[in-house]
Design a protein around this motif. Structure first.
Motif, PDB file in Angstrom:
ATOM      1  N   ARG A 111      33.898  34.009  34.806  1.00  0.00           N
ATOM      2  CA  ARG A 111      32.479  33.989  34.446  1.00  0.00           C
ATOM      3  C   ARG A 111      31.665  34.072  35.725  1.00  0.00           C
ATOM      4  O   ARG A 111      31.911  33.300  36.663  1.00  0.00           O
ATOM      5  N   PRO A 112      30.697  34.974  35.773  1.00  0.00           N
ATOM      6  CA  PRO A 112      29.805  34.987  36.942  1.00  0.00           C
ATOM      7  C   PRO A 112      28.843  33.807  36.869  1.00  0.00           C
ATOM      8  O   PRO A 112      28.383  33.437  35.787  1.00  0.00           O
ATOM      9  N   LEU A 113      28.587  33.202  38.013  1.00  0.00           N
ATOM     10  CA  LEU A 113      27.654  32.084  38.118  1.00  0.00           C
ATOM     11  C   LEU A 113      26.503  32.472  39.042  1.00  0.00           C
ATOM     12  O   LEU A 113      26.535  33.535  39.666  1.00  0.00           O
ATOM     13  N   ASP A 114      25.514  31.603  39.147  1.00  0.00           N
ATOM     14  CA  ASP A 114      24.404  31.841  40.066  1.00  0.00           C
ATOM     15  C   ASP A 114      24.901  31.905  41.509  1.00  0.00           C
ATOM     16  O   ASP A 114      25.970  31.365  41.838  1.00  0.00           O
ATOM     17  N   ASN A 115      24.107  32.537  42.362  1.00  0.00           N
ATOM     18  CA  ASN A 115      24.379  32.602  43.803  1.00  0.00           C
ATOM     19  C   ASN A 115      25.706  33.272  44.136  1.00  0.00           C
ATOM     20  O   ASN A 115      26.408  32.846  45.056  1.00  0.00           O
ATOM     21  N   TYR A 116      26.071  34.289  43.380  1.00  0.00           N
ATOM     22  CA  TYR A 116      27.274  35.090  43.638  1.00  0.00           C
ATOM     23  C   TYR A 116      28.554  34.251  43.652  1.00  0.00           C
ATOM     24  O   TYR A 116      29.428  34.439  44.485  1.00  0.00           O
ATOM     25  N   LYS A 117      28.647  33.363  42.716  1.00  0.00           N
ATOM     26  CA  LYS A 117      29.878  32.583  42.568  1.00  0.00           C
ATOM     27  C   LYS A 117      30.577  32.997  41.287  1.00  0.00           C
ATOM     28  O   LYS A 117      29.957  33.484  40.352  1.00  0.00           O
ATOM     29  N   LEU A 118      31.898  32.810  41.283  1.00  0.00           N
ATOM     30  CA  LEU A 118      32.710  33.100  40.100  1.00  0.00           C
ATOM     31  C   LEU A 118      33.420  31.834  39.650  1.00  0.00           C
ATOM     32  O   LEU A 118      34.018  31.128  40.473  1.00  0.00           O
ATOM     33  N   TRP A 119      33.343  31.548  38.367  1.00  0.00           N
ATOM     34  CA  TRP A 119      34.185  30.525  37.757  1.00  0.00           C
ATOM     35  C   TRP A 119      35.455  31.238  37.328  1.00  0.00           C
ATOM     36  O   TRP A 119      35.408  32.297  36.698  1.00  0.00           O
ATOM     37  N   LEU A 120      36.604  30.674  37.710  1.00  0.00           N
ATOM     38  CA  LEU A 120      37.887  31.334  37.452  1.00  0.00           C
ATOM     39  C   LEU A 120      38.860  30.395  36.766  1.00  0.00           C
ATOM     40  O   LEU A 120      38.973  29.223  37.132  1.00  0.00           O
ATOM     41  N   ARG A 121      39.571  30.915  35.771  1.00  0.00           N
ATOM     42  CA  ARG A 121      40.704  30.200  35.178  1.00  0.00           C
ATOM     43  C   ARG A 121      41.944  31.015  35.528  1.00  0.00           C
ATOM     44  O   ARG A 121      42.002  32.226  35.303  1.00  0.00           O
ATOM     45  N   PHE A 122      42.935  30.332  36.079  1.00  0.00           N
ATOM     46  CA  PHE A 122      44.169  30.991  36.482  1.00  0.00           C
ATOM     47  C   PHE A 122      45.251  30.764  35.437  1.00  0.00           C
ATOM     48  O   PHE A 122      45.165  29.837  34.626  1.00  0.00           O
ATOM     49  N   ASN A 123      46.279  31.600  35.470  1.00  0.00           N
ATOM     50  CA  ASN A 123      47.341  31.511  34.472  1.00  0.00           C
ATOM     51  C   ASN A 123      48.180  30.243  34.602  1.00  0.00           C
ATOM     52  O   ASN A 123      48.987  29.953  33.732  1.00  0.00           O
TER      53      ASN A 123
ATOM     54  N   ASP B 216      33.147  31.386  45.982  1.00  0.00           N
ATOM     55  CA  ASP B 216      31.860  31.830  46.517  1.00  0.00           C
ATOM     56  C   ASP B 216      32.023  33.240  47.063  1.00  0.00           C
ATOM     57  O   ASP B 216      32.689  33.452  48.080  1.00  0.00           O
ATOM     58  N   PHE B 217      31.423  34.212  46.390  1.00  0.00           N
ATOM     59  CA  PHE B 217      31.595  35.613  46.748  1.00  0.00           C
ATOM     60  C   PHE B 217      30.648  36.060  47.855  1.00  0.00           C
ATOM     61  O   PHE B 217      30.819  37.142  48.421  1.00  0.00           O
ATOM     62  N   LYS B 218      29.639  35.260  48.207  1.00  0.00           N
ATOM     63  CA  LYS B 218      28.628  35.687  49.180  1.00  0.00           C
ATOM     64  C   LYS B 218      29.216  36.202  50.484  1.00  0.00           C
ATOM     65  O   LYS B 218      28.792  37.262  50.963  1.00  0.00           O
ATOM     66  N   PRO B 219      30.196  35.531  51.109  1.00  0.00           N
ATOM     67  CA  PRO B 219      30.742  36.055  52.369  1.00  0.00           C
ATOM     68  C   PRO B 219      31.408  37.433  52.223  1.00  0.00           C
ATOM     69  O   PRO B 219      31.430  38.214  53.171  1.00  0.00           O
ATOM     70  N   GLU B 220      31.915  37.739  51.058  1.00  0.00           N
ATOM     71  CA  GLU B 220      32.596  39.019  50.840  1.00  0.00           C
ATOM     72  C   GLU B 220      31.613  40.183  50.723  1.00  0.00           C
ATOM     73  O   GLU B 220      31.984  41.339  50.913  1.00  0.00           O
ATOM     74  N   LEU B 221      30.355  39.898  50.407  1.00  0.00           N
ATOM     75  CA  LEU B 221      29.379  40.954  50.157  1.00  0.00           C
ATOM     76  C   LEU B 221      29.053  41.774  51.393  1.00  0.00           C
ATOM     77  O   LEU B 221      28.521  42.873  51.288  1.00  0.00           O
ATOM     78  N   ASP B 222      29.382  41.276  52.586  1.00  0.00           N
ATOM     79  CA  ASP B 222      29.154  42.035  53.817  1.00  0.00           C
ATOM     80  C   ASP B 222      30.211  43.115  54.038  1.00  0.00           C
ATOM     81  O   ASP B 222      30.027  44.001  54.857  1.00  0.00           O
ATOM     82  N   SER B 223      31.303  43.033  53.309  1.00  0.00           N
ATOM     83  CA  SER B 223      32.353  44.051  53.399  1.00  0.00           C
ATOM     84  C   SER B 223      31.901  45.316  52.673  1.00  0.00           C
ATOM     85  O   SER B 223      31.355  45.231  51.569  1.00  0.00           O
TER      86      SER B 223
ATOM     87  N   TYR C 124      44.107  35.922  46.574  1.00  0.00           N
ATOM     88  CA  TYR C 124      43.036  35.642  47.530  1.00  0.00           C
ATOM     89  C   TYR C 124      42.019  34.685  46.911  1.00  0.00           C
ATOM     90  O   TYR C 124      41.597  33.721  47.550  1.00  0.00           O
ATOM     91  N   LEU C 125      41.648  34.942  45.677  1.00  0.00           N
ATOM     92  CA  LEU C 125      40.707  34.068  44.990  1.00  0.00           C
ATOM     93  C   LEU C 125      41.269  32.654  44.864  1.00  0.00           C
ATOM     94  O   LEU C 125      40.564  31.672  45.099  1.00  0.00           O
ATOM     95  N   TYR C 126      42.524  32.544  44.497  1.00  0.00           N
ATOM     96  CA  TYR C 126      43.156  31.243  44.316  1.00  0.00           C
ATOM     97  C   TYR C 126      43.165  30.455  45.629  1.00  0.00           C
ATOM     98  O   TYR C 126      42.837  29.282  45.669  1.00  0.00           O
ATOM     99  N   ASN C 127      43.559  31.127  46.701  1.00  0.00           N
ATOM    100  CA  ASN C 127      43.694  30.450  48.003  1.00  0.00           C
ATOM    101  C   ASN C 127      42.355  30.150  48.666  1.00  0.00           C
ATOM    102  O   ASN C 127      42.309  29.334  49.579  1.00  0.00           O
TER     103      ASN C 127
END
Length: 93
Positions: A23-35, A43-50, A85-88
């Motif tokens: 689920r996308p959250l405010d401020n470019y964050k993702l809520w994630l459920r793993f298997n 927090d996706f903000k640091p990745e946006l510079d790529s 990567y997301l998990y770690n």
């Protein structure tokens, strides 16, 4: 030690990490459920510079995230990010 496809490996086999909910959250964050049942926030903000992720600076695109074979993707699969990567690099929800 474990054997896979006739090849012996040292250590224990690690289960393959996949995304089972996103689920996308405010401020470019993702809520994630793993298997494995864990839920985390990334927090996706640091990745946006790529350059690979720069299209996601557009919030209208960022919020369209969906899961394709256990991997979060955007733009009909043109943009994706590794579940490992997301998990770690995420924090417990």
């Amino acid at each position: 030690m474990y054997i896979k496809n006739g090849i012996a490996y040292a250590g224990e086999e690690k289960p393959l990490i996949k995304i089972s909910g996103v689920r996308p959250l405010d401020n470019y964050k993702l809520w994630l459920r793993f298997n494995n049942g864990e839920t985390k926030i990334f927090d996706f903000k640091p990745e946006l510079d790529s350059p690979a992720f720069s299209p996601l600076k557009n919030k209208d695109i960022f919020v369209t995230v969906y899961i394709d074979y256990g991997i979060p993707v955007w733009n009909d699969g043109e943009i994706d990010i590794s579940p490992e990567y997301l998990y770690n690099n995420s924090v417990p929800a």
